[in-house]
Design a protein around this motif. Sequence first.
Motif, PDB file in Angstrom:
ATOM      1  N   CYS A   8       0.565   5.181   2.417  1.00  0.00           N
ATOM      2  CA  CYS A   8       1.682   4.380   1.923  1.00  0.00           C
ATOM      3  C   CYS A   8       2.432   3.722   3.094  1.00  0.00           C
ATOM      4  O   CYS A   8       2.806   4.407   4.051  1.00  0.00           O
ATOM      5  N   PHE A  10       5.365   2.596   3.088  1.00  0.00           N
ATOM      6  CA  PHE A  10       6.812   2.846   2.989  1.00  0.00           C
ATOM      7  C   PHE A  10       7.163   4.247   3.491  1.00  0.00           C
ATOM      8  O   PHE A  10       8.029   4.411   4.336  1.00  0.00           O
ATOM      9  N   CYS A  11       6.496   5.261   2.948  1.00  0.00           N
ATOM     10  CA  CYS A  11       6.869   6.642   3.286  1.00  0.00           C
ATOM     11  C   CYS A  11       5.820   7.323   4.166  1.00  0.00           C
ATOM     12  O   CYS A  11       6.022   8.445   4.599  1.00  0.00           O
ATOM     13  N   CYS A  32       3.169   3.997  -5.297  1.00  0.00           N
ATOM     14  CA  CYS A  32       2.984   5.185  -4.472  1.00  0.00           C
ATOM     15  C   CYS A  32       3.360   6.422  -5.277  1.00  0.00           C
ATOM     16  O   CYS A  32       4.398   6.444  -5.948  1.00  0.00           O
ATOM     17  N   CYS A  35       6.772   7.957  -3.232  1.00  0.00           N
ATOM     18  CA  CYS A  35       8.052   7.257  -3.237  1.00  0.00           C
ATOM     19  C   CYS A  35       8.160   6.236  -4.369  1.00  0.00           C
ATOM     20  O   CYS A  35       9.208   5.623  -4.548  1.00  0.00           O
TER      21      CYS A  35
HETATM   22 ZN   LIG Z   1       5.284   6.007  -0.544  1.00  0.00          ZN
END
Ligand SMILES: [Zn+2]
Length: 61
Positions: A8, A10-11, A32, A35
């Motif tokens: 991912c 983002f996280c 995801c 998240c």
């Molecule tokens: Zn994520």
Amino acid sequence: MTEYPVNCPFCWETFNFLLDPDQGSDRVTVDCEICCRAVAVTVQVDLQTGTVSVSADRESD
Ligand SMILES: [Zn+2]
């Protein structure tokens, strides 16, 4: 269907993404699992070798 790990953007957690490699290269948006943000997954299938590469980017919207 085969599961492929997606990192991912983002996280930075890894989650599994279900894919049918017979469908060839594709670009899909998945949420995801950690998240819940939208991740743009690009799938590239080399039909000659059967090699599948999966990359993830932030959805650009
Ligand atoms: Zn994520």
